[in-house]
Scaffold this motif. Structure first.
Motif, PDB file in Angstrom:
ATOM      1  N   PHE A   1       0.831  -1.208   0.000  1.00 43.87           N
ATOM      2  CA  PHE A   1       0.000   0.000   0.000  1.00 43.87           C
ATOM      3  C   PHE A   1       0.866   1.258   0.000  1.00 43.87           C
ATOM      4  CE2 PHE A   1      -3.371  -2.657   2.439  1.00 43.87           C
ATOM      5  CZ  PHE A   1      -3.689  -3.324   1.267  1.00 43.87           C
ATOM      6  N   VAL A   2       1.975   1.232   0.725  1.00 40.59           N
ATOM      7  CA  VAL A   2       2.888   2.383   0.738  1.00 40.59           C
ATOM      8  C   VAL A   2       3.465   2.607  -0.651  1.00 40.59           C
ATOM      9  CG1 VAL A   2       5.168   3.156   1.520  1.00 40.59           C
ATOM     10  CG2 VAL A   2       3.499   2.338   3.175  1.00 40.59           C
ATOM     11  N   MET A   3       3.903   1.550  -1.306  1.00 35.53           N
ATOM     12  CA  MET A   3       4.491   1.688  -2.635  1.00 35.53           C
ATOM     13  C   MET A   3       3.463   2.206  -3.634  1.00 35.53           C
ATOM     14  SD  MET A   3       7.602   1.015  -2.157  1.00 35.53           S
ATOM     15  CE  MET A   3       8.097   1.122  -3.881  1.00 35.53           C
ATOM     16  N   GLN A   4       2.251   1.715  -3.570  1.00 36.26           N
ATOM     17  CA  GLN A   4       1.210   2.179  -4.491  1.00 36.26           C
ATOM     18  C   GLN A   4       0.892   3.649  -4.246  1.00 36.26           C
ATOM     19  OE1 GLN A   4      -1.893  -0.668  -3.644  1.00 36.26           O
ATOM     20  NE2 GLN A   4      -1.146  -2.140  -5.167  1.00 36.26           N
ATOM     21  N   ALA A   5       0.820   4.045  -2.981  1.00 42.38           N
ATOM     22  CA  ALA A   5       0.543   5.450  -2.657  1.00 42.38           C
ATOM     23  C   ALA A   5       1.692   6.336  -3.105  1.00 42.38           C
ATOM     24  CB  ALA A   5       0.309   5.600  -1.154  1.00 42.38           C
ATOM     25  N   MET A   6       2.922   5.902  -2.869  1.00 40.97           N
ATOM     26  CA  MET A   6       4.087   6.691  -3.254  1.00 40.97           C
ATOM     27  C   MET A   6       4.158   6.863  -4.769  1.00 40.97           C
ATOM     28  SD  MET A   6       8.149   5.900  -2.698  1.00 40.97           S
ATOM     29  CE  MET A   6       8.195   4.745  -4.077  1.00 40.97           C
ATOM     30  N   GLU A   7       3.947   5.775  -5.488  1.00 39.81           N
ATOM     31  CA  GLU A   7       4.035   5.839  -6.948  1.00 39.81           C
ATOM     32  C   GLU A   7       2.935   6.699  -7.531  1.00 39.81           C
ATOM     33  OE1 GLU A   7       6.209   1.466  -7.155  1.00 39.81           O
ATOM     34  OE2 GLU A   7       4.047   1.636  -7.510  1.00 39.81           O
ATOM     35  N   LYS A   8       1.774   6.731  -6.876  1.00 43.17           N
ATOM     36  CA  LYS A   8       0.685   7.593  -7.334  1.00 43.17           C
ATOM     37  C   LYS A   8       0.961   9.044  -6.974  1.00 43.17           C
ATOM     38  CE  LYS A   8      -3.466   8.768  -8.743  1.00 43.17           C
ATOM     39  NZ  LYS A   8      -3.898   8.655 -10.153  1.00 43.17           N
ATOM     40  N   ALA A   9       1.315   9.287  -5.729  1.00 47.31           N
ATOM     41  CA  ALA A   9       1.544  10.660  -5.273  1.00 47.31           C
ATOM     42  C   ALA A   9       2.718  11.307  -5.991  1.00 47.31           C
ATOM     43  CB  ALA A   9       1.777  10.680  -3.761  1.00 47.31           C
ATOM     44  N   GLY A  10       3.768  10.521  -6.251  1.00 47.72           N
ATOM     45  CA  GLY A  10       4.944  11.067  -6.910  1.00 47.72           C
ATOM     46  C   GLY A  10       4.918  10.935  -8.408  1.00 47.72           C
ATOM     47  N   ASN A  11       3.845  10.335  -8.952  1.00 47.19           N
ATOM     48  CA  ASN A  11       3.743  10.101 -10.396  1.00 47.19           C
ATOM     49  C   ASN A  11       5.018   9.444 -10.910  1.00 47.19           C
ATOM     50  OD1 ASN A  11       2.475  10.143 -12.902  1.00 47.19           O
ATOM     51  ND2 ASN A  11       3.288  12.168 -13.421  1.00 47.19           N
ATOM     52  N   LEU A  12       5.460   8.407 -10.221  1.00 48.35           N
ATOM     53  CA  LEU A  12       6.743   7.786 -10.509  1.00 48.35           C
ATOM     54  C   LEU A  12       6.644   6.822 -11.683  1.00 48.35           C
ATOM     55  CD1 LEU A  12       7.960   6.973  -6.880  1.00 48.35           C
ATOM     56  CD2 LEU A  12       8.231   9.070  -8.205  1.00 48.35           C
ATOM     57  N   PRO A  13       7.672   6.776 -12.507  1.00 46.22           N
ATOM     58  CA  PRO A  13       7.678   5.842 -13.635  1.00 46.22           C
ATOM     59  C   PRO A  13       8.017   4.432 -13.157  1.00 46.22           C
ATOM     60  CG  PRO A  13       9.744   7.033 -13.561  1.00 46.22           C
ATOM     61  CD  PRO A  13       8.867   7.630 -12.484  1.00 46.22           C
ATOM     62  N   MET A  14       7.686   3.459 -13.945  1.00 44.75           N
ATOM     63  CA  MET A  14       8.082   2.087 -13.646  1.00 44.75           C
ATOM     64  C   MET A  14       9.597   1.971 -13.820  1.00 44.75           C
ATOM     65  SD  MET A  14       5.360   0.564 -12.727  1.00 44.75           S
ATOM     66  CE  MET A  14       5.905  -1.139 -12.717  1.00 44.75           C
TER      67      MET A  14
ATOM     68  N   ALA B   1       5.993   1.150  10.623  1.00 43.35           N
ATOM     69  CA  ALA B   1       5.168   1.825   9.628  1.00 43.35           C
ATOM     70  C   ALA B   1       5.652   3.252   9.399  1.00 43.35           C
ATOM     71  CB  ALA B   1       3.707   1.831  10.087  1.00 43.35           C
ATOM     72  N   ALA B   2       5.961   3.953  10.470  1.00 43.12           N
ATOM     73  CA  ALA B   2       6.414   5.334  10.352  1.00 43.12           C
ATOM     74  C   ALA B   2       7.742   5.433   9.614  1.00 43.12           C
ATOM     75  CB  ALA B   2       6.528   5.966  11.735  1.00 43.12           C
ATOM     76  N   VAL B   3       8.673   4.556   9.941  1.00 44.54           N
ATOM     77  CA  VAL B   3       9.982   4.580   9.287  1.00 44.54           C
ATOM     78  C   VAL B   3       9.836   4.275   7.799  1.00 44.54           C
ATOM     79  CG1 VAL B   3      12.199   3.383   9.124  1.00 44.54           C
ATOM     80  CG2 VAL B   3      11.303   4.068  11.360  1.00 44.54           C
ATOM     81  N   MET B   4       8.988   3.330   7.461  1.00 43.28           N
ATOM     82  CA  MET B   4       8.769   2.988   6.066  1.00 43.28           C
ATOM     83  C   MET B   4       8.217   4.185   5.289  1.00 43.28           C
ATOM     84  SD  MET B   4       6.624  -0.277   4.527  1.00 43.28           S
ATOM     85  CE  MET B   4       7.053  -1.253   5.973  1.00 43.28           C
ATOM     86  N   ILE B   5       7.251   4.858   5.882  1.00 46.19           N
ATOM     87  CA  ILE B   5       6.661   6.022   5.222  1.00 46.19           C
ATOM     88  C   ILE B   5       7.688   7.140   5.088  1.00 46.19           C
ATOM     89  CG2 ILE B   5       5.048   7.930   5.598  1.00 46.19           C
ATOM     90  CD1 ILE B   5       2.999   5.898   6.511  1.00 46.19           C
ATOM     91  N   TYR B   6       8.471   7.363   6.126  1.00 45.67           N
ATOM     92  CA  TYR B   6       9.513   8.397   6.051  1.00 45.67           C
ATOM     93  C   TYR B   6      10.459   8.101   4.897  1.00 45.67           C
ATOM     94  CZ  TYR B   6      13.480  11.346   7.200  1.00 45.67           C
ATOM     95  OH  TYR B   6      14.496  12.276   7.116  1.00 45.67           O
ATOM     96  N   ASN B   7      10.907   6.857   4.795  1.00 47.66           N
ATOM     97  CA  ASN B   7      11.844   6.495   3.734  1.00 47.66           C
ATOM     98  C   ASN B   7      11.237   6.723   2.349  1.00 47.66           C
ATOM     99  OD1 ASN B   7      13.710   5.723   5.667  1.00 47.66           O
ATOM    100  ND2 ASN B   7      13.230   3.542   5.533  1.00 47.66           N
ATOM    101  N   ALA B   8       9.948   6.421   2.215  1.00 49.86           N
ATOM    102  CA  ALA B   8       9.277   6.631   0.935  1.00 49.86           C
ATOM    103  C   ALA B   8       9.188   8.120   0.608  1.00 49.86           C
ATOM    104  CB  ALA B   8       7.878   6.011   0.974  1.00 49.86           C
ATOM    105  N   LEU B   9       8.834   8.930   1.586  1.00 47.58           N
ATOM    106  CA  LEU B   9       8.756  10.373   1.366  1.00 47.58           C
ATOM    107  C   LEU B   9      10.130  10.956   1.054  1.00 47.58           C
ATOM    108  CD1 LEU B   9       6.274  11.373   4.223  1.00 47.58           C
ATOM    109  CD2 LEU B   9       5.786  11.225   1.771  1.00 47.58           C
ATOM    110  N   GLU B  10      11.149  10.416   1.706  1.00 45.99           N
ATOM    111  CA  GLU B  10      12.511  10.885   1.458  1.00 45.99           C
ATOM    112  C   GLU B  10      12.932  10.555   0.030  1.00 45.99           C
ATOM    113  OE1 GLU B  10      16.125  12.711   2.880  1.00 45.99           O
ATOM    114  OE2 GLU B  10      14.020  12.725   3.483  1.00 45.99           O
TER     115      GLU B  10
END
Length: 240
Positions: free
Chosen positions: A139-152, A202-211
């Protein structure tokens, strides 16, 4: 009539967004129970930015496991997902997408927003059920890829010792999380996919994704050079 319907849709989307955006914790002070927790500075950073809250004003309860409702709420707030880019004929409700998610409770909006932003939460999810590491990671990866409009991206799969325990539908997200340093394996090379996720994890994972998202820069495009005069047939620059 169409204008009125559109106005009501915008209002509905705004209500859903605002209900998640307001911090619900004390604005100042540090958590008193995370000083010895790995990644404690990352937890404090998320708190200061209004993305997570404690169980009390000064306690985070880092070893407490999270349930699906808490995990989805944390993801939606941290990645600032919203319905701002959607138009609706009627305001969306949790019952439109889920079997067991109630409407008009504190987690309803988070589940609605997550689903519409590409977070593939199962329709039969139980908000009270504990969230596993493989689920939260996905779920974190899907949210990050959507929020950041990240390419594959193409990645070299990491050898995970307990790979056989991973749900096949989650393997891709887990491998991407390891490649991007959002997750790490333990000292024995295990991921522990079925393990419950703690609030600290959970918090550390989200921080790393935002970073990771913050470090992605739009590539600069070099200006097109001025055409140079055509060289003569004897000019050795033709071979360069």
């Amino acid at each position: 009539m169409k204008n009125k319907q559109k106005w009501m849709t915008v209002v509905a989307a705004s209500v859903l967004t605002l209900s998640l955006s307001a911090p619900t914790f004390a604005a100042s002070g540090d958590f008193s129970d995370i000083s010895k927790v790995p990644g404690h500075e990352k937890i404090e950073s998320l708190k200061d930015r209004g993305f997570i809250n404690g169980v009390t004003d000064d306690q985070f309860k880092p070893n407490q496991t999270i349930n699906s409702a808490q995990g989805v709420q944390m993801i939606v707030k941290s990645f600032q997902l919203s319905l701002a880019n959607f138009n609706f004929i009627k305001a969306p409700e949790a019952k439109d997408s889920y079997d067991n998610v109630k409407d008009n409770v504190w987690y309803s909006d988070a589940f609605i927003i997550a689903k519409l932003n590409g977070v593939d939460i199962p329709e039969n999810v139980n908000p009270a059920s504990k969230m596993t590491k493989e689920q939260f990671t996905t779920f974190v990866m899907q949210a990050m890829e959507k929020a950041g409009n990240l390419p594959m991206i193409n990645i070299k799969p990491v050898d995970i010792k307990d790979d056989s325990k991973i749900n096949p539908s989650y393997q891709g997200a887990i491998q991407r999380s390891l490649a991007l340093d959002i997750n790490t394996l333990d000292s024995k090379g295990n991921f522990d996919p079925k393990g419950d996720v703690t609030r600290a994890e959970a918090a550390v994972m989200i921080y790393n994704a935002l970073e990771y998202m913050s470090k992605i820069k739009t590539p600069t495009i070099d200006p097109i050079p001025e055409p140079s005069p055509s060289p003569s047939p004897s000019d050795d620059s033709l071979d360069k």
